[in-house]
Scaffold this motif. Sequence first.
Motif, PDB file in Angstrom:
ATOM      1  N   PRO A  46      35.548  30.680  39.417  1.00 20.73           N
ATOM      2  CA  PRO A  46      35.826  29.777  40.536  1.00 20.73           C
ATOM      3  C   PRO A  46      37.056  30.225  41.323  1.00 20.73           C
ATOM      4  CG  PRO A  46      35.367  28.537  38.534  1.00 20.73           C
ATOM      5  CD  PRO A  46      35.479  29.978  38.127  1.00 20.73           C
ATOM      6  N   ILE A  47      36.897  30.244  42.650  1.00 20.91           N
ATOM      7  CA  ILE A  47      38.029  30.547  43.517  1.00 20.91           C
ATOM      8  C   ILE A  47      38.884  29.297  43.624  1.00 20.91           C
ATOM      9  CG2 ILE A  47      38.660  31.028  45.910  1.00 20.91           C
ATOM     10  CD1 ILE A  47      36.293  32.915  46.054  1.00 20.91           C
ATOM     11  N   ALA A 117      40.108  32.801  50.725  1.00 19.73           N
ATOM     12  CA  ALA A 117      40.593  33.241  49.420  1.00 19.73           C
ATOM     13  C   ALA A 117      39.878  34.507  48.986  1.00 19.73           C
ATOM     14  CB  ALA A 117      40.404  32.129  48.392  1.00 19.73           C
ATOM     15  N   ALA A 118      38.568  34.561  49.221  1.00 22.97           N
ATOM     16  CA  ALA A 118      37.796  35.743  48.824  1.00 22.97           C
ATOM     17  C   ALA A 118      38.213  36.969  49.627  1.00 22.97           C
ATOM     18  CB  ALA A 118      36.302  35.474  49.000  1.00 22.97           C
ATOM     19  N   SER A 119      38.462  36.796  50.922  1.00 17.88           N
ATOM     20  CA  SER A 119      38.801  37.947  51.768  1.00 17.88           C
ATOM     21  C   SER A 119      40.198  38.475  51.474  1.00 17.88           C
ATOM     22  CB  SER A 119      38.692  37.567  53.250  1.00 17.88           C
ATOM     23  OG  SER A 119      39.654  36.592  53.599  1.00 17.88           O
ATOM     24  N   GLN A 120      41.044  37.636  50.891  1.00 15.27           N
ATOM     25  CA  GLN A 120      42.416  38.049  50.591  1.00 15.27           C
ATOM     26  C   GLN A 120      42.604  38.466  49.134  1.00 15.27           C
ATOM     27  OE1 GLN A 120      44.619  34.581  51.808  1.00 15.27           O
ATOM     28  NE2 GLN A 120      43.987  34.796  53.956  1.00 15.27           N
ATOM     29  N   ASN A 122      41.629  40.638  45.520  1.00 15.09           N
ATOM     30  CA  ASN A 122      41.222  41.988  45.114  1.00 15.09           C
ATOM     31  C   ASN A 122      39.937  41.872  44.303  1.00 15.09           C
ATOM     32  OD1 ASN A 122      43.486  43.362  46.258  1.00 15.09           O
ATOM     33  ND2 ASN A 122      44.737  42.581  44.563  1.00 15.09           N
ATOM     34  N   ALA A 123      38.883  41.406  44.977  1.00 17.06           N
ATOM     35  CA  ALA A 123      37.627  41.156  44.281  1.00 17.06           C
ATOM     36  C   ALA A 123      37.011  42.459  43.800  1.00 17.06           C
ATOM     37  CB  ALA A 123      36.660  40.427  45.208  1.00 17.06           C
ATOM     38  N   VAL A 124      36.268  42.358  42.716  1.00 14.77           N
ATOM     39  CA  VAL A 124      35.587  43.519  42.156  1.00 14.77           C
ATOM     40  C   VAL A 124      34.563  44.033  43.166  1.00 14.77           C
ATOM     41  CG1 VAL A 124      34.080  44.326  40.296  1.00 14.77           C
ATOM     42  CG2 VAL A 124      35.929  42.692  39.812  1.00 14.77           C
ATOM     43  N   ASP A 134      34.490  40.263  52.592  1.00 17.96           N
ATOM     44  CA  ASP A 134      34.488  41.343  53.577  1.00 17.96           C
ATOM     45  C   ASP A 134      33.630  40.999  54.792  1.00 17.96           C
ATOM     46  OD1 ASP A 134      36.218  42.791  52.061  1.00 17.96           O
ATOM     47  OD2 ASP A 134      34.793  44.340  51.452  1.00 17.96           O
ATOM     48  N   PHE A 135      32.527  40.304  54.568  1.00 16.91           N
ATOM     49  CA  PHE A 135      31.686  39.881  55.692  1.00 16.91           C
ATOM     50  C   PHE A 135      32.502  38.991  56.629  1.00 16.91           C
ATOM     51  CE2 PHE A 135      26.936  39.622  56.467  1.00 16.91           C
ATOM     52  CZ  PHE A 135      27.048  39.187  57.771  1.00 16.91           C
TER      53      PHE A 135
END
Length: 708
Positions: A46-47, A117-120, A122-124, A134-135
């Motif tokens: 969970p983010i 949060a996802a764009s900032q 360091n996601a796998v 990234d989208f």
Amino acid sequence: MPFRSLLSAAILTALAACSAPSGDSAPTVPAADTAPAAAAPAAPKPIAIDMGAIKTQPISFRAADLNPEVTACTDLNLHTNQTWLAANPVPSDRSSWGSFEVLGERSLEIQHAIVQAASQSNAVAGSIEQKVGDFFGSGMDEAAIEAAGIEPLKPRLAKIDAITDSAGIAAYLREAYAVGQGPLFGFYANADLKNSEMVIGYTSQGGLSLPERSYYLEDREDFVAAREALLTYAATVLQLAGADEASAKAQAQQILEFETLLARASLDRVSLRDPATRYNPVSIEQADEVTPNFPWGAFFDAVGVARPEMFSLAMPDFFREFDRMLAEVPVQQWQTWLRFRTLNDAAPYLGKAFEEANFALYGKTLRGQQEQQERWKRVLGAVNGSMGEALGQLYVAVAFPPESKAKMQQLVANLSEALKERLQNLDWMGDETKTKALEKWASFTPKIGYPDKWRSWDGLNVGRDSYVANLEAAAAFNYRFMLDKIGKPVDKTEWGMSPQTVNAYYRASANEIVFPAAILQPPFFDPNADDALNYGGIGAVIGHEMLHGYDDQGSKFDAVGNFANWWTDQDRERFNARTDKLVAQFNAYEALPGLNVNGRLALGENIADLGGLTVAYAAMRRAQGEGYTDPMVEGLSQSQRFFLNWATVWRRGFTTEAMKLQITNGPHAPGMFRAVGAPSNMPTFHEAFGCQPGDRMRREGEERVAIW
């Protein structure tokens, strides 16, 4: 408008009896949520977001909002909603505003926090967090988008420029469909209407840049204005792509003439409600007789689908016209139209000049929306259109409490039992048909919150470099997933909506009712609310979706989802006589001076509203039991609060343009008429508010409509 019935799998020309509010976000690429589910990927962590920071709160029924100057027996909508609507006009970046839109705004704010949060992070690499982040990041990089200009489109435009004859047009179309960019007709996968266990290919009419055929063929003032706006828009985008002013204007006229030919061959919205219009099973050889200039074997080869023994060449008159146009319309005019469609499809995702030109037509002219929504909302629209279920997987992890699903399951069970009792006691239906109706009742499948099996996004490559490249990759990926279903058994675990969608739907071919997580909030649902509010809100929605199985089109599908007649002729005649009265009721509602609701176009929704609200009320009384003591909250009875919350659900204001579009193109009556239409036919409503003979909200005698 809210609630969607998927008689034909998320396709624009399908009978979408419960379509979502439209027009407040940019056009999207082909829907991502029609792909078959793969083996469940690992659940994302969970983010972390702060739900307390989400500003928009749902609308809830409040007695303080009631308008004492208009009684419920005069107009339930004005009594319940006028005070709120007067204080909350349609925002300048919207074309409608009310209960659904407020919940949609809240959902967007939660999604925004998630994608930020996802764009900032360091996601796998390859994770859904990385792809969604990234989208979104690529869509927010306005400088890169402006710098790229139309460069991402040049390979496609060059291929159009290279066409020399009608065979070249057919070849270009095949190539475009192979990557999910087909511009002229629909081709999609869906359950065989006569064998709901298997998936076949379907075609459908298309190719129009305006909402519906009447915009091209009728001289109503707003239709004429729309045609003029289309000419201006087409000329503008062609100039932005390099054409000189005089040439662009001449080409725009050719585009309008081209699409007018398609419009004349297209079915109208009322005709499209009939599932039979989508089912015309033919062999490839038979299809080639309809379109000798467009061989279907070559088409199936190009899109990578094994040549089938049968597919549905729906709307054959449209395809006859398409074939005639291949042979007779000049190649140059075809090229002009194909260039425009390429630019039009991409315009919301290109630089500011293209975006503004696109908005001038689709936002201002057609919907009366005065300004674009903030960029992050527009980009989220694209993410949802491209990777909706992936974002939904992240959404439910932070925004959908497990107790909501448990209470919903109990509500569905209660509504189901109440519906069974109604079916058993129908006085107008014979035993033979009633037995089949009960068989269908027994096979309903409810889906609540989110899929049990999440779709895999392996194979979709998303990066930060190019927004348009991400959109094109997603379109090809999603279309490939959909086409790969053809010739295989139906995957009954898949969903047609993402969890973050504020909506619900019924799918006739699966006999299923589906309630995404985002709709399970006030005014629809609150696990801590009393029965009156929950049954008048989500209970009525549950009943509405169930009753779509018995509306004028859903009733043409049997217990296993096959398009089959299970009615005696006499019972169908009785049913039609009752539904004709409902058509007449809504035909009499005047939305704007001289513009009335189309009761035939809205019939499926109105049947579902009337039946669903009736069943929800019975279910509430059933759940409360014989010894129930009414708590009289704020001086209002449970029955009154039930109907008042129903009206709160339909709290909605429109721009004038959006109202016209809703009446012409949407399968739903505007909310103010849905708020009053069903209750006015219900004796339980009359009793709750003490409505007397002659009151506007008391329909009785031959005027009263009772169906399910």
